[in-house]
Design a protein around this motif. Structure first.
Motif, PDB file in Angstrom:
ATOM      1  N   THR B  71       0.820  -1.209   0.000  1.00 23.53           N
ATOM      2  CA  THR B  71       0.000   0.000   0.000  1.00 23.53           C
ATOM      3  C   THR B  71       0.852   1.256   0.000  1.00 23.53           C
ATOM      4  N   GLY B  72       2.066   1.162   0.557  1.00 23.16           N
ATOM      5  CA  GLY B  72       2.947   2.322   0.548  1.00 23.16           C
ATOM      6  C   GLY B  72       2.571   3.400   1.542  1.00 23.16           C
ATOM      7  N   THR B  73       1.474   3.191   2.286  1.00 20.90           N
ATOM      8  CA  THR B  73       1.039   4.265   3.177  1.00 20.90           C
ATOM      9  C   THR B  73       1.911   4.356   4.415  1.00 20.90           C
ATOM     10  N   GLY B  74       2.418   3.212   4.889  1.00 21.23           N
ATOM     11  CA  GLY B  74       3.273   3.246   6.068  1.00 21.23           C
ATOM     12  C   GLY B  74       4.535   4.043   5.792  1.00 21.23           C
ATOM     13  N   MET B  75       5.111   3.815   4.608  1.00 23.62           N
ATOM     14  CA  MET B  75       6.313   4.532   4.211  1.00 23.62           C
ATOM     15  C   MET B  75       6.048   6.033   4.114  1.00 23.62           C
ATOM     16  N   SER B  86      -2.458  11.717   4.485  1.00 23.30           N
ATOM     17  CA  SER B  86      -3.891  11.551   4.238  1.00 23.30           C
ATOM     18  C   SER B  86      -4.295  12.253   2.949  1.00 23.30           C
ATOM     19  N   VAL B  87      -3.730  13.448   2.703  1.00 21.04           N
ATOM     20  CA  VAL B  87      -4.074  14.169   1.473  1.00 21.04           C
ATOM     21  C   VAL B  87      -3.555  13.420   0.247  1.00 21.04           C
ATOM     22  N   LEU B  88      -2.292  12.973   0.336  1.00 24.77           N
ATOM     23  CA  LEU B  88      -1.724  12.229  -0.792  1.00 24.77           C
ATOM     24  C   LEU B  88      -2.547  10.977  -1.070  1.00 24.77           C
ATOM     25  N   SER B  89      -2.995  10.317  -0.003  1.00 26.84           N
ATOM     26  CA  SER B  89      -3.703   9.052  -0.203  1.00 26.84           C
ATOM     27  C   SER B  89      -5.061   9.279  -0.864  1.00 26.84           C
ATOM     28  N   VAL B  90      -5.677  10.444  -0.628  1.00 29.18           N
ATOM     29  CA  VAL B  90      -6.936  10.726  -1.331  1.00 29.18           C
ATOM     30  C   VAL B  90      -6.694  10.706  -2.834  1.00 29.18           C
ATOM     31  N   ILE B  91      -5.630  11.408  -3.262  1.00 24.48           N
ATOM     32  CA  ILE B  91      -5.360  11.482  -4.703  1.00 24.48           C
ATOM     33  C   ILE B  91      -4.980  10.107  -5.231  1.00 24.48           C
ATOM     34  N   VAL B  92      -4.105   9.403  -4.473  1.00 28.61           N
ATOM     35  CA  VAL B  92      -3.661   8.091  -4.944  1.00 28.61           C
ATOM     36  C   VAL B  92      -4.847   7.138  -5.058  1.00 28.61           C
ATOM     37  N   LEU B  93      -5.736   7.150  -4.056  1.00 28.90           N
ATOM     38  CA  LEU B  93      -6.879   6.224  -4.095  1.00 28.90           C
ATOM     39  C   LEU B  93      -7.834   6.580  -5.227  1.00 28.90           C
ATOM     40  N   PHE B 113     -10.340   6.478   4.891  1.00 29.24           N
ATOM     41  CA  PHE B 113     -10.226   6.362   6.339  1.00 29.24           C
ATOM     42  C   PHE B 113      -9.328   5.194   6.732  1.00 29.24           C
ATOM     43  N   SER B 114      -9.525   4.022   6.105  1.00 20.79           N
ATOM     44  CA  SER B 114      -8.745   2.866   6.540  1.00 20.79           C
ATOM     45  C   SER B 114      -7.295   2.958   6.080  1.00 20.79           C
ATOM     46  N   MET B 115      -7.067   3.357   4.809  1.00 21.10           N
ATOM     47  CA  MET B 115      -5.703   3.314   4.282  1.00 21.10           C
ATOM     48  C   MET B 115      -4.949   4.618   4.439  1.00 21.10           C
ATOM     49  N   GLY B 116      -5.689   5.743   4.396  1.00 21.76           N
ATOM     50  CA  GLY B 116      -4.994   7.024   4.400  1.00 21.76           C
ATOM     51  C   GLY B 116      -4.933   7.666   5.765  1.00 21.76           C
ATOM     52  N   ILE B 117      -5.840   7.287   6.676  1.00 24.59           N
ATOM     53  CA  ILE B 117      -5.890   7.982   7.961  1.00 24.59           C
ATOM     54  C   ILE B 117      -5.517   7.040   9.104  1.00 24.59           C
TER      55      ILE B 117
END
Lengths: 260, 230
Positions: B71-75, B86-93, B113-117
């Motif tokens: 998922t790359g979110t931890g990194m 969280s902002v980046l993950s909105v665009i990525v998702l 919420f689950s992956m970005g926050i």
């Protein structure tokens, strides 16, 4: 990973239709799907949207079916869980496994079918959008919303760099594959690590270069974009209205009517 | 673990949007503050987001046979902190749902919420406390990334359970969803943790100034880590 859906959208003949019309068709279908209680509504939207994507959008049907099957793993597993455990009441059938009685009640089966239909409907609406509307067109839609500029800037630059890094990643991956970099678990893990690191370092250098090059071209924190005006033509409007009426009709007719 | 389009019924997808939007607004506020201070951060964030997207579309060699993607979110949480992540993950998702047909538009709120926050937030807290306690940097990265994935998977199971309670009991359905998805998600998280820790190892070797510039590591720790390798 070789092709992302945007590549097909750029070539699609529906690309040159009005963005707002396409967006409203998609939003309507998605909302009708998630708020209906009967699997028929999402199935109708799925049929209409698939027809529109394949027939008007000229998307190869084999590819389309493969894309629809993408979420199958997650969705089928969840639907089976729901079918077995959701809802109480009379079991339609049941069997014993290791001393536990597993049964499917009619409520559970209804719910599982509804979830399957909704996902099918939702995915076909989403695929219609992503296979006929390239992201470049959607940026002009995003610009008219109240979203902050920095958010849109970052999404635009990210869009550009996704393609750059995809190409780098694919090149590295081919090079690793022909050198037997993915022959077993250990080596493929090592290869993925190398690929990830290289991508990270390369993307960082790209980012620094991008800033310098944008600055030297007078970047002041705003990328301006001009969008084309594409008025809605009569046949498209009629077709869209017909679709709205059909879905509304099915929605009202099947309200509160269980399938089984 | 993405929830696909149309999977969450009507009250629930709105609820998850309502939960996510304030956090995203806070993230955008934080990001704008960063951008005002250092304007070069805009292209860097964009490039980092593109990196996360491409990383998440790479296939990990998998143990159980199912296809698994990092998922790359931890990194991202370790590098940029949870608000910007969280902002980046909105665009990525959003891009994942549009370009790869992964995820969906109505389920975007729940997925963010689950992956970005949730995942990045817990991972960041873990990373910060562990690095204060003096844990080895690579072990810390490994654990933080794996924890981000596990939190994401637990939250996703909870989201599914809330939407589909079994015989009125959310807990029973949560147990069931968590149990079934554990078969793919638990090994995936370990793989991604190892992947991220190794990537960090090479980054420290080759381009450690990036990590120092982002305040992930101080230059003394980098010197120590490099010294340990030789």
């Amino acid at each position: 990973m070789t092709h992302i859906l945007d590549d097909y959208a750029v070539l699609s003949p529906l690309r040159y239709k009005n963005n707002w019309l396409k967006l409203s068709v998609v939003t309507f279908g998605i909302l009708a799907g998630v708020s209906s209680n009967s699997p028929l509504v999402p199935l109708v939207t799925a049929a209409c949207m698939s027809f529109a994507t394949v027939h008007f959008g000229k998307i190869p049907s084999g590819l389309y079916l493969r894309l629809l099957a993408g979420p199958a793993g997650f969705v089928l597993v969840s639907a089976v869980i729901i079918a077995f455990f959701f809802g109480e009441g009379v079991k339609l059938f049941s069997f014993d496994v290791l001393g536990f009685t597993l049964g499917v009640s009619s409520a559970g089966l209804n719910m599982a079918l509804l979830v399957l239909a909704r996902t099918l409907g939702g995915m076909s609406c989403l695929l219609f959008l992503s296979l006929t509307t390239p992201m470049i067109e959607l940026f002009s839609v995003l610009k008219t919303t109240k979203l902050p500029d920095s958010f849109i800037e970052i999404s635009m630059m990210m869009y550009r760099y996704i393609f750059v890094f995809m190409e780098v990643a694919m090149g590295v991956k081919y090079a690793q594959t022909v050198r037997l970099g993915y022959k077993d678990f250990r080596t493929s893990f090592r290869s993925v690590v190398m690929l990830g690191t290289n991508l990270f370092i390369r993307s960082w250098e790209q980012g620094e270069k991008l800033y310098v090059s944008m600055n030297s071209r007078c970047y002041d924190g705003k990328l301006t974009m001009l969008d084309e005006k594409r008025p809605v033509k009569l046949p498209e409007a009629v077709l869209a209205c017909g679709y709205f009426v059909l879905v509304m009709f099915v929605f009202l007719y099947t309200r509160g009517m269980p399938l089984i | 673990m993405h929830i696909f389009e149309g999977f969450l019924p009507s009250p629930w997808w709105q609820i998850w949007f309502a939960v996510s939007i304030p956090v995203i607004m806070y993230g955008i506020y934080q990001m704008n503050k960063l951008v005002r201070e250092r304007r070069e951060i805009v292209p860097l964030l964009a490039v980092a987001g593109a990196f996360i997207f491409v990383l998440s579309s790479l296939k990990l060699p998998s143990v159980t046979g199912s296809s698994s993607h990092p998922t790359g979110t931890g990194m991202a949480a370790i590098l940029f902190g949870p608000a910007v992540t969280s902002v980046l993950s909105v665009i990525v998702l959003l891009y994942q749902s549009l370009f790869l047909a992964h995820g969906g538009l109505t389920t975007l709120g729940a997925n963010v919420f689950s992956m970005g926050i949730a995942g990045p937030f817990v991972a960041y807290i873990f990373y910060k406390t562990a690095s204060k306690a003096g844990m080895n940097f690579y072990l810390n990265v490994f654990l933080a990334t794996a924890i981000a994935d596990w939190v994401t998977y637990v939250v996703t199971s909870l989201q599914l359970a809330l939407a589909f309670p079994f015989e009125g009991s959310v807990f029973a359905s949560f147990k069931m969803f968590a149990l079934v998805f554990a078969t793919t998600q638990v090994p995936l998280a370990i793989m991604e943790g190892a992947l991220t820790a190794l990537i960090m190892k090479y980054v420290v070797q080759v381009k450690s100034d990036v990590l120092v510039g982002l305040n992930v590591l101080t230059s003394t720790t980098v010197a120590k880590l490099k010294g340990a390798m030789e």
